[in-house]
Design a protein around this motif. Structure first.
Motif, short mmCIF file in Angstrom:
data_model
loop_
_atom_site.label_atom_id
_atom_site.label_comp_id
_atom_site.label_asym_id
_atom_site.label_seq_id
_atom_site.Cartn_x
_atom_site.Cartn_y
_atom_site.Cartn_z
N PHE A 67 0.84 -1.21 0.00
CA PHE A 67 0.00 0.00 0.00
C PHE A 67 0.87 1.25 0.00
CE2 PHE A 67 -2.49 3.28 2.29
CZ PHE A 67 -3.52 3.39 1.39
N PHE A 68 1.96 1.21 0.76
CA PHE A 68 2.91 2.33 0.77
C PHE A 68 3.49 2.54 -0.63
CE2 PHE A 68 7.30 3.89 1.29
CZ PHE A 68 7.05 5.09 1.93
N PHE A 69 3.87 1.45 -1.29
CA PHE A 69 4.43 1.53 -2.64
C PHE A 69 3.37 2.02 -3.62
CE2 PHE A 69 5.82 -0.79 -6.62
CZ PHE A 69 6.86 0.10 -6.91
N LEU A 70 2.11 1.61 -3.43
CA LEU A 70 1.02 2.07 -4.29
C LEU A 70 0.89 3.58 -4.24
CD1 LEU A 70 -1.53 1.47 -6.03
CD2 LEU A 70 -2.80 1.32 -3.87
N ASN A 71 1.01 4.15 -3.05
CA ASN A 71 0.90 5.60 -2.92
C ASN A 71 2.07 6.32 -3.58
OD1 ASN A 71 -1.45 6.65 -0.97
ND2 ASN A 71 -0.85 4.59 -0.37
N ILE A 72 3.25 5.71 -3.57
CA ILE A 72 4.40 6.28 -4.28
C ILE A 72 4.12 6.28 -5.78
CG2 ILE A 72 6.83 5.93 -4.88
CD1 ILE A 72 7.27 4.89 -2.05
N LEU A 73 3.61 5.15 -6.30
CA LEU A 73 3.25 5.08 -7.72
C LEU A 73 2.19 6.12 -8.07
CD1 LEU A 73 3.02 1.21 -8.32
CD2 LEU A 73 4.85 2.75 -9.03
#
Length: 408
Positions: free
Chosen positions: A386-392
């Motif tokens: 989820f953290f990586f999704l927000n970066i994307l």
């Protein structure tokens, strides 16, 4: 019921419905030409012709006619078209075919026509009337108005969905609350008042669904609401990915053609991200969350929207603000139309619709789209994902609005 048995049951019903649809398809292609009565859902103007989107009982048909022929949305036609190039997939999706002959059929004035007249009588501008016909009756909008909504990033407000259901439910609930409370206290205090009102709201909403036509996003919302009420009565968590999954399976089981409905899948994806938001931001202050939620939903959805609709403008940054304002605007306009004072706000709406925007195109790359969907799904079970999704999400929106240049 065991989950595996439920899935098998849904699969069995799905196969039965597919076979029924295939039989209807075979009836159409059994002859080289086919005659049917259809209603006009939409008219798309081209350079020297117009494309009609037509709805029969069992299928959606697109066809071209001469630009000089004057037709209107909701007109009824008897039409004869060619069937030799229609595949079963095309039949389910909605197909294009050449028209051999058609004639206009006189249509009886019904209750929907009276509402359309009521809407039109509140406005002098044709596009504003068209806007409210879409908002109240799910009548498809023209290409011009659709482009304006896309450029503002507010197409989700025009298509009837869970957002509208929530507003309508709220209005119905409070209209009925005080009269029902009187009778509840006097005659049947043993009943659950809130649950009774919820059931009445659902009955009204399902009646509304059939009145405006089976709109995919609206149907998804109501089926999910129905499943949620059933789960709530059994003390089961109602707003979950499982609820969403069973909603999707149930709808596709009974209406297989929705597999090909982009509006349906956009509605499903929107609810998916709402649940994802609630899963990871549940501790946020509720007042801060109200504003942050709309901005986050706008940003998180952009990579998916722009894979299909490349139109981009800086005015799309207004989308979260307009969405918040729409919560008050929608019920207010319902009452304004009922009591015939909606015209007084047309000047503001006209400025909004006629505002000239600098529109450019940005398409989500296919590889990024696939990665984004995969990370989104993995985020349901993994916080780092989820953290990586927000970066994307942040990187894509910088790319989308060309914001990297301001950092250089």
């Amino acid at each position: 019921m065991n989950k595996n048995r439920l899935v098998l049951l849904l699969l069995f019903i799905f196969l039965i419905n597919i076979s029924i649809e295939h039989k209807k398809y075979e009836e159409i292609i059994s002859e080289e030409i086919y005659e049917s009565k259809v209603s006009i859902l939409n008219i798309y103007d081209k350079n020297d012709y117009q494309v009609l989107k037509l709805k029969a009982n069992n299928f959606i048909l697109y066809t071209s006619i001469d630009k000089e022929i004057k037709l209107e949305k909701l007109d009824i036609l008897n039409i004869v078209f060619v069937t030799n190039k229609i595949s079963f997939i095309d039949y389910l999706k909605g197909f294009y075919s050449k028209t051999i002959y058609f004639d206009k059929v006189k249509r009886d004035v019904d209750f929907k026509d009276k509402i359309i007249y009521k809407i039109d009588s509140n406005h002098q501008d044709e596009m504003i009337s068209e806007l409210f016909q879409a908002l109240f009756l799910a009548i498809p909008i023209s290409s011009n108005l659709r482009d304006i909504c896309t450029n503002y990033g507010i197409s989700h407000l025009i298509a009837l969905s869970g957002f509208h259901i929530a507003v309508i439910s709220f209005v119905i609930y409070w209209i009925l609350y005080f009269p029902y409370t009187y009778f509840h206290k006097r005659y049947f205090p043993f009943r659950n008042r809130k649950f009774d009102l919820l059931i009445v709201c659902m009955l009204v909403l399902f009646g509304y669904l059939f009145f405006v036509g089976i709109v995919p996003s609206l149907l998804r919302s109501l089926i999910m609401l129905l499943i949620s009420v059933i789960l709530l009565r059994n003390n089961i968590k109602i707003f979950s990915f499982g609820t969403l999954l069973y909603t999707v399976l149930l709808i596709i089981t009974f209406i297989p053609s929705f597999i090909f409905s982009l509006g349906f899948w956009f509605s499903v994806i929107a609810v998916f991200y709402i649940i994802l938001y609630m899963k990871y931001f549940f501790n946020m202050n509720k007042y801060l969350s109200f504003a942050f939620f709309n901005f986050w939903m706008f940003l998180i959805f952009n990579p998916i929207v722009h894979f299909y609709f490349p139109q981009t403008s800086y005015e799309q940054f207004l989308s979260p603000i307009i969405t918040i304002f729409f919560t008050l605007f929608y019920p207010f306009e319902i009452f304004a139309h009922i009591f015939d004072f909606a015209i007084y706000f047309d000047g503001v709406l006209k400025l909004f619709l006629e505002h000239k925007m600098n529109v450019f195109e940005v398409v989500t790359p296919f590889y990024f789209f696939v990665i984004y969907i995969a990370v989104s799904l993995f985020s349901t079970i993994n916080k780092m994902a989820f953290f990586f999704l927000n970066i994307l999400m942040i990187l894509f929106n910088f790319y989308l609005f060309n914001l990297f240049c301001f950092l250089l």
